[in-house]
Write a protein that holds these residues in place. Structure first.
Motif, PDB file in Angstrom:
ATOM      1  N   ASN A  96      49.844  39.552  40.407  1.00 24.72           N
ATOM      2  CA  ASN A  96      50.667  40.672  39.967  1.00 24.72           C
ATOM      3  C   ASN A  96      50.229  41.080  38.566  1.00 24.72           C
ATOM      4  N   LEU A  97      49.746  42.323  38.429  1.00 23.66           N
ATOM      5  CA  LEU A  97      49.257  42.821  37.145  1.00 23.66           C
ATOM      6  C   LEU A  97      50.228  43.797  36.491  1.00 23.66           C
ATOM      7  N   GLY A  98      51.454  43.792  36.962  1.00 28.26           N
ATOM      8  CA  GLY A  98      52.442  44.725  36.439  1.00 28.26           C
ATOM      9  C   GLY A  98      52.563  45.908  37.368  1.00 28.26           C
ATOM     10  N   GLY A  99      51.891  46.994  37.021  1.00 31.74           N
ATOM     11  CA  GLY A  99      51.935  48.186  37.864  1.00 31.74           C
ATOM     12  C   GLY A  99      51.044  48.079  39.080  1.00 31.74           C
ATOM     13  N   GLN A 100      50.103  47.127  39.074  1.00 33.36           N
ATOM     14  CA  GLN A 100      49.185  46.961  40.198  1.00 33.36           C
ATOM     15  C   GLN A 100      49.188  45.513  40.670  1.00 33.36           C
ATOM     16  N   GLN A 101      48.663  45.333  41.856  1.00 30.08           N
ATOM     17  CA  GLN A 101      48.534  44.015  42.456  1.00 30.08           C
ATOM     18  C   GLN A 101      47.076  43.804  42.832  1.00 30.08           C
ATOM     19  N   MET A 102      46.473  42.691  42.380  1.00 27.59           N
ATOM     20  CA  MET A 102      45.106  42.366  42.736  1.00 27.59           C
ATOM     21  C   MET A 102      45.121  41.398  43.913  1.00 27.59           C
ATOM     22  N   LEU A 103      44.477  41.811  44.997  1.00 25.77           N
ATOM     23  CA  LEU A 103      44.430  40.993  46.196  1.00 25.77           C
ATOM     24  C   LEU A 103      43.013  40.437  46.380  1.00 25.77           C
ATOM     25  N   HIS A 104      42.913  39.129  46.507  1.00 26.05           N
ATOM     26  CA  HIS A 104      41.640  38.462  46.769  1.00 26.05           C
ATOM     27  C   HIS A 104      41.648  37.995  48.221  1.00 26.05           C
ATOM     28  N   GLY A 105      40.537  38.185  48.924  1.00 25.89           N
ATOM     29  CA  GLY A 105      40.522  37.751  50.316  1.00 25.89           C
ATOM     30  C   GLY A 105      39.196  37.972  50.991  1.00 25.89           C
ATOM     31  N   GLN A 106      39.220  37.988  52.317  1.00 29.74           N
ATOM     32  CA  GLN A 106      38.009  38.073  53.126  1.00 29.74           C
ATOM     33  C   GLN A 106      38.006  39.337  53.989  1.00 29.74           C
ATOM     34  N   LEU A 107      36.862  40.020  53.965  1.00 32.33           N
ATOM     35  CA  LEU A 107      36.637  41.185  54.811  1.00 32.33           C
ATOM     36  C   LEU A 107      35.277  40.993  55.474  1.00 32.33           C
ATOM     37  N   ALA A 108      35.267  40.842  56.784  1.00 34.68           N
ATOM     38  CA  ALA A 108      34.022  40.601  57.523  1.00 34.68           C
ATOM     39  C   ALA A 108      33.262  39.414  56.938  1.00 34.68           C
ATOM     40  N   ASP A 109      34.019  38.333  56.669  1.00 29.25           N
ATOM     41  CA  ASP A 109      33.457  37.078  56.142  1.00 29.25           C
ATOM     42  C   ASP A 109      32.832  37.228  54.753  1.00 29.25           C
ATOM     43  N   GLN A 110      33.233  38.232  54.013  1.00 23.38           N
ATOM     44  CA  GLN A 110      32.759  38.405  52.640  1.00 23.38           C
ATOM     45  C   GLN A 110      33.957  38.489  51.690  1.00 23.38           C
ATOM     46  N   THR A 111      33.791  37.896  50.498  1.00 20.35           N
ATOM     47  CA  THR A 111      34.871  37.878  49.519  1.00 20.35           C
ATOM     48  C   THR A 111      35.026  39.250  48.877  1.00 20.35           C
ATOM     49  N   VAL A 112      36.258  39.743  48.864  1.00 17.95           N
ATOM     50  CA  VAL A 112      36.537  41.094  48.358  1.00 17.95           C
ATOM     51  C   VAL A 112      37.783  41.046  47.494  1.00 17.95           C
ATOM     52  N   ARG A 113      37.803  41.923  46.476  1.00 18.01           N
ATOM     53  CA  ARG A 113      39.004  42.116  45.655  1.00 18.01           C
ATOM     54  C   ARG A 113      39.418  43.568  45.747  1.00 18.01           C
ATOM     55  N   ILE A 114      40.707  43.798  45.973  1.00 18.28           N
ATOM     56  CA  ILE A 114      41.191  45.176  46.034  1.00 18.28           C
ATOM     57  C   ILE A 114      42.414  45.328  45.134  1.00 18.28           C
ATOM     58  N   LEU A 115      42.601  46.533  44.628  1.00 18.84           N
ATOM     59  CA  LEU A 115      43.753  46.857  43.795  1.00 18.84           C
ATOM     60  C   LEU A 115      44.702  47.756  44.575  1.00 18.84           C
ATOM     61  N   VAL A 116      45.967  47.377  44.600  1.00 17.91           N
ATOM     62  CA  VAL A 116      46.983  48.190  45.255  1.00 17.91           C
ATOM     63  C   VAL A 116      48.187  48.304  44.331  1.00 17.91           C
ATOM     64  N   ASP A 117      49.099  49.183  44.663  1.00 14.89           N
ATOM     65  CA  ASP A 117      50.338  49.311  43.901  1.00 14.89           C
ATOM     66  C   ASP A 117      51.163  48.037  44.068  1.00 14.89           C
ATOM     67  N   SER A 118      51.689  47.534  42.948  1.00 14.23           N
ATOM     68  CA  SER A 118      52.455  46.283  43.014  1.00 14.23           C
ATOM     69  C   SER A 118      53.723  46.435  43.854  1.00 14.23           C
ATOM     70  N   LEU A 119      54.219  47.654  44.013  1.00 10.22           N
ATOM     71  CA  LEU A 119      55.415  47.875  44.814  1.00 10.22           C
ATOM     72  C   LEU A 119      55.155  47.693  46.313  1.00 10.22           C
ATOM     73  N   ASP A 120      53.854  47.688  46.685  1.00 12.65           N
ATOM     74  CA  ASP A 120      53.533  47.449  48.092  1.00 12.65           C
ATOM     75  C   ASP A 120      53.856  46.016  48.511  1.00 12.65           C
ATOM     76  N   ASN A 121      53.844  45.112  47.513  1.00 13.03           N
ATOM     77  CA  ASN A 121      54.339  43.745  47.704  1.00 13.03           C
ATOM     78  C   ASN A 121      53.645  42.995  48.840  1.00 13.03           C
ATOM     79  N   PHE A 122      52.305  43.036  48.870  1.00 13.53           N
ATOM     80  CA  PHE A 122      51.561  42.237  49.845  1.00 13.53           C
ATOM     81  C   PHE A 122      51.571  40.771  49.401  1.00 13.53           C
ATOM     82  N   SER A 123      51.377  39.865  50.349  1.00  6.74           N
ATOM     83  CA  SER A 123      51.466  38.445  50.012  1.00  6.74           C
ATOM     84  C   SER A 123      50.347  37.643  50.658  1.00  6.74           C
ATOM     85  N   THR A 124      50.138  36.427  50.128  1.00  9.72           N
ATOM     86  CA  THR A 124      49.118  35.514  50.635  1.00  9.72           C
ATOM     87  C   THR A 124      49.342  35.226  52.124  1.00  9.72           C
TER      88      THR A 124
END
Length: 347
Positions: free
Chosen positions: A293-321
Motif C-alpha cells: 500500500n503506497l497511499g493513493g496507489q497499490q503496488m502488486l507483485h506477482g506472476q504473469l505467464a511465469d514471469q515476475t511483474v509489478r503493476i500499479l493500481v488504485d489503492s481503493l481497488d483493494n486487491f490482496s495476496t
C-alpha cells in the motif's frame, strides 16, 4: 546567462577512461540535469566545466568562448558541493560573503548582496551563526546562498541534496527550481536520483559508462526511452520487461522475433473487464504474490505467464495476496526492445 557546449570531451584517470567523447549543448538559462549510476562520469564532466579537472582532449565553451585554459577562479562559474564545504570558523554571513571579498567588493556591497540572497533563501535569521549550529538543511541553504551571492551566469550543483532526509530533499528541490525561475541562470545539476532529475530538469542527459545515452525533456525520456537501460533507470518503480509468449501476442512485425522484449511500465497495465478496443490487448491472468500500500496507489507483485511483474493500481481497488486478476495493456504505452542491442524498436 550563458550557453555551454562540450565537444568531443575525454578524460581518463590512469587506465580508467571516464569520459568517452562527450558532445552536449546547453542553452542559455536552461536547467539541465546530468543523471546516471555511480561512476558514469557525470561529476567528472561537471568538474571539467568548473576547472577542477582538466580534459585530456576536447573543448568546453561558455558563451561561445573556449575556457579549457581559463583558471577556475576566472571562469565566472559558481558551484554547490555535496558536502557543503563551509568554513567552520566563519559565521553564515562571512561564509556567504567570502567569495565576494576575494573579488574585491566593498563591505557595503557585500553586506547588501548577502542580505538580498539570505532574504531570498529565508536564512536571514541565521547570519550570525556558525555552521556547527545549523541543521543539514540550513547548511545546504547557506552553501546555495554562497554560490548565488556571486551572481554568476552559470551555477553547478554536484549532488547537493544527497546528505538530506527525504522531506528536506523534497523541499530543497522546489526551492532550487524556484530560484532558477527567478534568477534565470544557466544551471547544471548532477544526481544519481532519477526523481530529482525528472522533477527539476528542463532537460535530462542520461549517462552510462562515460557516454551520453539520451538527452531530452523528462517527458520524452520517460515515455520514449531510447534503450532498455534508460527505460529501467528512469522511472520508479522501473519498467517491466517481458519475453516469450507475451511478446508473441503483440500485433507488431518485430514482435515475431525471438530476441524482442516487451517493456511495460507498472501503471500501464489495466485490469481487464473482458472487452478491449483497437489499442489494447489481453495479456492473461496475473497471480498476486505480494501487495504494497503506497497511499493513493497499490503496488502488486506477482506472476504473469511465469514471469515476475509489478503493476500499479488504485489503492481503493483493494486487491490482496493470492488473488488472480485478468490484465490488459494499452499498446500506445508499450515498448518493444531488441534484446541484443537494447534499442527501442518503436521510436
Amino acid at each position: 546567462m550563458a550557453s555551454i557546449e562540450f565537444s568531443k570531451c575525454e578524460k581518463s584517470f590512469g587506465s580508467a577512461k571516464i569520459l568517452k567523447g562527450i558532445d552536449l549543448q546547453i542553452a542559455s538559462g536552461e536547467f539541465l540535469v546530468l543523471v546516471g549510476p555511480s561512476g558514469c562520469g557525470k561529476s567528472t564532466l561537471l568538474r571539467t566545466l568548473a576547472g577542477l579537472e582538466k580534459l585530456d582532449s576536447g573543448t568546453i565553451s561558455v558563451g561561445g568562448k573556449v575556457i579549457n585554459n581559463v583558471e577556475p577562479q576566472d571562469r565566472d562559474i559558481a558551484m554547490v558541493f555535496q558536502n557543503y564545504a563551509l568554513y567552520p570558523h566563519m559565521t553564515v554571513e562571512e561564509n556567504m560573503g567570502f567569495g565576494l571579498k576575494l573579488q574585491g567588493l566593498s563591505s557595503s556591497d557585500i553586506s547588501k548582496r548577502v542580505k538580498g540572497i539570505s532574504d531570498l533563501l529565508q536564512i536571514s535569521h541565521l547570519l550570525a551563526r556558525k555552521p556547527k549550529e545549523l541543521s543539514g538543511g540550513q547548511r545546504q541553504r547557506v552553501a546555495l546562498g554562497r554560490a548565488l551571492s556571486r551572481q554568476t551566469p552559470v551555477i553547478l550543483f554536484d549532488e547537493p541534496l544527497s546528505n538530506l532526509d527525504a522531506h528536506l530533499r523534497s523541499q530543497m528541490r522546489v526551492e532550487i527550481k524556484r530560484l532558477h525561475q527567478t534568477l534565470k541562470s544557466t544551471m547544471i545539476y548532477v544526481t544519481h536520483d532519477q526523481m530529482e532529475a525528472t522533477t527539476m530538469g528542463d532537460r535530462i542527459a542520461v549517462l552510462k559508462d562515460g557516454l551520453i545515452e539520451q538527452v531530452g525533456t523528462p517527458t520524452e525520456i520517460y515515455h520514449r526511452p531510447k534503450n532498455m537501460f534508460i527505460a529501467s533507470f528512469i522511472g520508479s518503480p522501473e519498467m517491466n520487461f517481458l519475453e516469450g509468449s507475451i511478446v508473441q501476442k503483440l500485433p507488431w512485425p518485430n514482435a515475431r522475433r525471438v530476441d524482442s522484449v516487451l517493456g511495460i511500465r507498472p501503471e500501464a497495465f489495466k485490469v481487464s473487464n473482458g472487452s478491449v478496443n483497437s489499442q489494447e490487448i489481453e495479456l492473461g491472468d496475473f497471480d498476486i504474490e505480494l501487495s504494497e500500500n503506497l497511499g493513493g496507489q497499490q503496488m502488486l507483485h506477482g506472476q504473469l505467464a511465469d514471469q515476475t511483474v509489478r503493476i500499479l493500481v488504485d489503492s481503493l481497488d483493494n486487491f490482496s495476496t493470492g488473488q488472480r486478476i485478468p490484465l490488459k495493456i494499452d499498446l500506445t504505452k508499450a515498448h518493444l526492445f531488441d534484446k541484443k542491442t537494447g534499442l527501442n524498436q518503436r521510436i
